[in-house]
Scaffold this motif. Structure first.
Motif, PDB file in Angstrom:
ATOM      1  N   ASN A  98       0.950  -1.158   0.037  1.00 26.38           N
ATOM      2  CA  ASN A  98       0.054  -0.069  -0.116  1.00 26.38           C
ATOM      3  C   ASN A  98       0.760   1.278  -0.129  1.00 26.38           C
ATOM      4  O   ASN A  98       0.340   2.479  -0.393  1.00 26.38           O
ATOM      5  CB  ASN A  98      -0.982  -0.026   1.337  1.00 26.38           C
ATOM      6  N   ASN A  99       1.992   1.305   0.426  1.00 20.96           N
ATOM      7  CA  ASN A  99       2.875   2.274   0.532  1.00 20.96           C
ATOM      8  C   ASN A  99       4.140   2.490  -0.316  1.00 20.96           C
ATOM      9  O   ASN A  99       5.014   3.056   0.339  1.00 20.96           O
ATOM     10  CB  ASN A  99       3.113   2.332   1.888  1.00 20.96           C
ATOM     11  N   GLY A 100       4.398   1.511  -1.296  1.00 19.80           N
ATOM     12  CA  GLY A 100       5.539   1.769  -1.997  1.00 19.80           C
ATOM     13  C   GLY A 100       6.787   0.976  -1.438  1.00 19.80           C
ATOM     14  O   GLY A 100       7.807   1.617  -1.819  1.00 19.80           O
ATOM     15  N   GLU A 101       6.425   0.073  -0.623  1.00 14.98           N
ATOM     16  CA  GLU A 101       7.531  -0.738  -0.069  1.00 14.98           C
ATOM     17  C   GLU A 101       8.522  -1.570  -0.996  1.00 14.98           C
ATOM     18  O   GLU A 101       8.050  -2.545  -1.424  1.00 14.98           O
ATOM     19  CB  GLU A 101       6.990  -1.273   1.263  1.00 14.98           C
ATOM     20  N   ILE A 102       9.594  -1.207  -1.078  1.00 13.53           N
ATOM     21  CA  ILE A 102      10.500  -1.805  -2.074  1.00 13.53           C
ATOM     22  C   ILE A 102      10.815  -3.105  -1.753  1.00 13.53           C
ATOM     23  O   ILE A 102      10.956  -4.069  -2.639  1.00 13.53           O
ATOM     24  CB  ILE A 102      11.790  -1.087  -2.507  1.00 13.53           C
ATOM     25  N   GLU A 103      10.706  -3.612  -0.576  1.00  9.66           N
ATOM     26  CA  GLU A 103      10.861  -4.792   0.061  1.00  9.66           C
ATOM     27  C   GLU A 103       9.750  -5.913  -0.227  1.00  9.66           C
ATOM     28  O   GLU A 103       9.994  -7.144  -0.268  1.00  9.66           O
ATOM     29  CB  GLU A 103      11.095  -4.972   1.406  1.00  9.66           C
ATOM     30  N   LYS A 104       8.844  -5.214  -0.694  1.00  8.13           N
ATOM     31  CA  LYS A 104       7.624  -6.146  -1.516  1.00  8.13           C
ATOM     32  C   LYS A 104       7.775  -6.481  -2.975  1.00  8.13           C
ATOM     33  O   LYS A 104       6.867  -7.138  -3.640  1.00  8.13           O
ATOM     34  CB  LYS A 104       6.106  -5.516  -1.280  1.00  8.13           C
ATOM     35  N   ILE A 105       9.038  -6.174  -3.616  1.00  8.07           N
ATOM     36  CA  ILE A 105       9.025  -6.283  -5.055  1.00  8.07           C
ATOM     37  C   ILE A 105       9.074  -7.608  -5.419  1.00  8.07           C
ATOM     38  O   ILE A 105       8.591  -7.763  -6.712  1.00  8.07           O
ATOM     39  CB  ILE A 105      10.380  -5.597  -5.545  1.00  8.07           C
ATOM     40  N   GLN A 106       9.585  -8.501  -4.825  1.00  3.24           N
ATOM     41  CA  GLN A 106       9.260 -10.006  -5.339  1.00  3.24           C
ATOM     42  C   GLN A 106       7.917 -10.370  -5.507  1.00  3.24           C
ATOM     43  O   GLN A 106       7.486 -11.086  -6.453  1.00  3.24           O
ATOM     44  CB  GLN A 106      10.035 -10.954  -4.306  1.00  3.24           C
ATOM     45  N   ALA A 107       6.951 -10.225  -4.376  1.00  3.18           N
ATOM     46  CA  ALA A 107       5.609 -10.861  -4.323  1.00  3.18           C
ATOM     47  C   ALA A 107       4.738 -10.083  -5.326  1.00  3.18           C
ATOM     48  O   ALA A 107       3.878 -10.582  -6.018  1.00  3.18           O
ATOM     49  CB  ALA A 107       5.050 -10.503  -3.021  1.00  3.18           C
ATOM     50  N   VAL A 108       5.082  -8.733  -5.543  1.00  2.37           N
ATOM     51  CA  VAL A 108       4.394  -7.939  -6.548  1.00  2.37           C
ATOM     52  C   VAL A 108       4.686  -7.436  -7.752  1.00  2.37           C
ATOM     53  O   VAL A 108       3.957  -6.906  -8.605  1.00  2.37           O
ATOM     54  CB  VAL A 108       3.937  -6.395  -5.585  1.00  2.37           C
ATOM     55  N   PHE A 109       5.843  -8.048  -8.240  1.00  5.30           N
ATOM     56  CA  PHE A 109       6.357  -7.743  -9.408  1.00  5.30           C
ATOM     57  C   PHE A 109       7.292  -9.037  -9.907  1.00  5.30           C
ATOM     58  O   PHE A 109       6.972  -9.390 -11.163  1.00  5.30           O
ATOM     59  CB  PHE A 109       7.237  -6.518  -9.559  1.00  5.30           C
ATOM     60  N   GLU A 110       8.218  -9.372  -9.305  1.00  8.91           N
ATOM     61  CA  GLU A 110       9.096 -10.225  -9.855  1.00  8.91           C
ATOM     62  C   GLU A 110       8.730 -11.700  -9.908  1.00  8.91           C
ATOM     63  O   GLU A 110       8.789 -12.525 -11.048  1.00  8.91           O
ATOM     64  CB  GLU A 110      10.412 -10.451  -8.977  1.00  8.91           C
ATOM     65  N   ARG A 111       7.815 -12.087  -9.126  1.00  9.13           N
ATOM     66  CA  ARG A 111       7.082 -13.533  -8.944  1.00  9.13           C
ATOM     67  C   ARG A 111       5.849 -13.556 -10.044  1.00  9.13           C
ATOM     68  O   ARG A 111       5.621 -14.359 -10.941  1.00  9.13           O
ATOM     69  CB  ARG A 111       6.555 -13.884  -7.899  1.00  9.13           C
ATOM     70  N   PRO A 112       5.057 -12.427 -10.139  1.00 10.04           N
ATOM     71  CA  PRO A 112       3.893 -12.719 -10.952  1.00 10.04           C
ATOM     72  C   PRO A 112       4.261 -12.532 -12.395  1.00 10.04           C
ATOM     73  O   PRO A 112       3.614 -13.111 -13.353  1.00 10.04           O
ATOM     74  CB  PRO A 112       3.003 -11.547 -10.535  1.00 10.04           C
ATOM     75  N   TYR A 113       5.200 -11.681 -12.558  1.00  7.15           N
ATOM     76  CA  TYR A 113       5.524 -11.426 -14.168  1.00  7.15           C
ATOM     77  C   TYR A 113       6.929 -12.323 -14.518  1.00  7.15           C
ATOM     78  O   TYR A 113       7.553 -11.924 -15.508  1.00  7.15           O
ATOM     79  CB  TYR A 113       5.532  -9.980 -14.272  1.00  7.15           C
ATOM     80  N   GLN A 114       7.279 -13.141 -13.615  1.00  6.93           N
ATOM     81  CA  GLN A 114       8.554 -13.872 -13.936  1.00  6.93           C
ATOM     82  C   GLN A 114       8.650 -14.553 -15.259  1.00  6.93           C
ATOM     83  O   GLN A 114       9.572 -14.430 -16.005  1.00  6.93           O
ATOM     84  CB  GLN A 114       8.761 -14.950 -12.859  1.00  6.93           C
ATOM     85  N   ASP A 138      11.558   7.121  -4.296  1.00  9.26           N
ATOM     86  CA  ASP A 138      12.884   7.031  -4.972  1.00  9.26           C
ATOM     87  C   ASP A 138      13.521   5.665  -5.206  1.00  9.26           C
ATOM     88  O   ASP A 138      14.346   5.367  -6.132  1.00  9.26           O
ATOM     89  CB  ASP A 138      13.692   7.936  -3.927  1.00  9.26           C
ATOM     90  N   PRO A 139      13.292   4.760  -4.114  1.00  5.92           N
ATOM     91  CA  PRO A 139      13.699   3.439  -4.436  1.00  5.92           C
ATOM     92  C   PRO A 139      12.940   2.570  -5.786  1.00  5.92           C
ATOM     93  O   PRO A 139      13.910   1.778  -6.000  1.00  5.92           O
ATOM     94  CB  PRO A 139      13.176   2.665  -3.108  1.00  5.92           C
ATOM     95  N   GLN A 140      11.893   2.856  -6.226  1.00  5.92           N
ATOM     96  CA  GLN A 140      11.122   2.405  -7.270  1.00  5.92           C
ATOM     97  C   GLN A 140      11.908   2.970  -8.532  1.00  5.92           C
ATOM     98  O   GLN A 140      12.237   2.337  -9.538  1.00  5.92           O
ATOM     99  CB  GLN A 140       9.710   2.785  -7.267  1.00  5.92           C
ATOM    100  N   VAL A 141      12.403   4.480  -8.214  1.00  3.77           N
ATOM    101  CA  VAL A 141      13.017   5.063  -9.580  1.00  3.77           C
ATOM    102  C   VAL A 141      14.541   4.367  -9.717  1.00  3.77           C
ATOM    103  O   VAL A 141      14.784   4.164 -11.064  1.00  3.77           O
ATOM    104  CB  VAL A 141      13.134   6.458  -9.355  1.00  3.77           C
ATOM    105  N   ARG A 142      15.135   3.695  -8.708  1.00  8.28           N
ATOM    106  CA  ARG A 142      16.301   3.032  -9.004  1.00  8.28           C
ATOM    107  C   ARG A 142      16.351   1.721  -9.260  1.00  8.28           C
ATOM    108  O   ARG A 142      17.306   1.016  -9.571  1.00  8.28           O
ATOM    109  CB  ARG A 142      17.200   3.554  -7.547  1.00  8.28           C
ATOM    110  N   TYR A 143      14.967   0.999  -9.017  1.00 10.35           N
ATOM    111  CA  TYR A 143      14.964  -0.336  -9.286  1.00 10.35           C
ATOM    112  C   TYR A 143      15.220  -0.739 -10.707  1.00 10.35           C
ATOM    113  O   TYR A 143      14.361  -0.355 -11.713  1.00 10.35           O
ATOM    114  CB  TYR A 143      13.696  -0.713  -8.689  1.00 10.35           C
ATOM    115  N   PRO A 144      16.261  -1.707 -10.861  1.00 14.16           N
ATOM    116  CA  PRO A 144      16.319  -1.876 -12.440  1.00 14.16           C
ATOM    117  C   PRO A 144      15.312  -2.399 -13.471  1.00 14.16           C
ATOM    118  O   PRO A 144      15.054  -2.179 -14.301  1.00 14.16           O
ATOM    119  CB  PRO A 144      17.448  -2.854 -12.215  1.00 14.16           C
ATOM    120  N   GLY A 145      14.480  -3.179 -12.474  1.00 13.29           N
ATOM    121  CA  GLY A 145      13.260  -4.126 -13.266  1.00 13.29           C
ATOM    122  C   GLY A 145      12.271  -2.855 -13.878  1.00 13.29           C
ATOM    123  O   GLY A 145      11.306  -3.178 -14.691  1.00 13.29           O
TER     124      GLY A 145
END
Length: 306
Positions: A98-114, A138-145
């Protein structure tokens, strides 16, 4: 063969062709045609063999829940990719709830779109209102994916130039609008597509954004922007061209809200879905696909110049 038997066959043949002609005149399908039309629904995702697009891409938004709805849309995107290869996906904000937490990136991006990521599909993201709740995004802007080259940026995939915006209220609007006009004015791409999180025109929960109408639409008309893509409203909506620009809301990437329609609406639907775009020299063919892998909307955007 008896005379009566021959007479029966002759009259039956006349009756068959008479019914067929009546159906054709009155626009009705025969049972065979109806069966064929129903069966063709299973072929919605198959590529059309006649012509090959110059570019194929998709868009989706409001995805980042990690819940069943997101995974269902991701599976439909993967199914579409198996039969219609693409390597560009526009991710129009609210990438991490809900709050842009980059630590959730696996569950909300890397796994569903693997499956798509493994096939080389590149996602190009922009920031939504939920994304800026942590460290202003800012963490999302820096995230390579997410392939973001800044809070606003542009990239080219011939014959299309894409322009990504930060449409949040705390954006550096003076700098961003000056940058957008400069980049639009210098672009020689025949197709110019802008995307951001928030709508300009919408029949959904948030409605039209009068500030954006004043800020964006004169630039879109002046420089020949044919398409604006966004999320924020959790539904699908495709507008008819408004002063030459089509507005696409593809915010059904994980959940839905009710949506109405406006006088400029071509089609609106409260459906988990994503949109596909096939770019040709003279047009873009748009389709909307639900989690049942069926196309529920089709439209065409004609090429226009500034």
């Amino acid at each position: 063969m008896s005379f009566k038997r021959r007479q029966f066959l002759f009259l039956s043949t006349l009756s068959f062709f008479g019914v067929a002609l009546w159906n054709k005149i009155h626009g009705r399908e025969s049972p065979t045609q109806q069966k064929s039309a129903i069966a063709s629904g299973a072929d919605d995702l198959k590529p059309k063999p006649s012509t090959k697009p110059l570019l194929r891409f998709i868009s989706v938004a409001d995805t980042g829940t990690g819940d069943r709805g997101q995974y269902a849309v991701a599976e439909a995107m993967t199914a579409y990719h198996r039969q219609n290869k693409f390597n560009v996906a526009i991710l129009a904000g609210d990438n991490i709830y809900n709050n842009g937490e980059i630590e959730k990136i696996q569950a909300v991006f890397e796994r569903p779109y693997q499956p798509l990521l493994k096939q080389g599909v590149k996602f190009y993201a922009c920031l939504g209102n939920h994304d800026i709740r942590t460290a202003n995004g800012d963490p999302q802007v820096r995230y390579p994916g997410f392939n973001m080259q800044g809070r606003f940026y542009t990239f080219r995939r011939d014959p299309v130039q894409f322009f990504a915006l930060d449409t949040n209220s705390n954006a550096d609007w003076d700098t961003q609008l000056a940058w957008l006009e400069k980049e639009l004015s210098r672009s020689d791409a025949p197709w110019k597509i802008v995307f951001g999180h928030h709508p300009v025109y919408s029949s959904g929960h948030y409605g039209n954004n009068q500030t954006f109408i004043k800020q964006f639409t004169p630039l879109f008309e002046k420089y020949g922007v044919q398409l604006y893509i966004n999320g924020h409203d959790h539904n699908y909506e495709r507008s008819r061209p408004i002063n030459g620009t089509t507005y696409m809301i593809t915010g059904g990437g994980a959940g839905t809200r009710p949506v109405n329609r406006s006088e400029w609406t071509a089609l609106s639907a409260s459906k988990l879905s994503f949109a596909t775009y096939e770019v040709y020299a003279d047009r873009i063919e748009v389709s909307a696909i639900g989690t049942d892998n069926r196309v529920f909307d089709k439209g065409s955007i004609k090429l226009r110049s500034a």
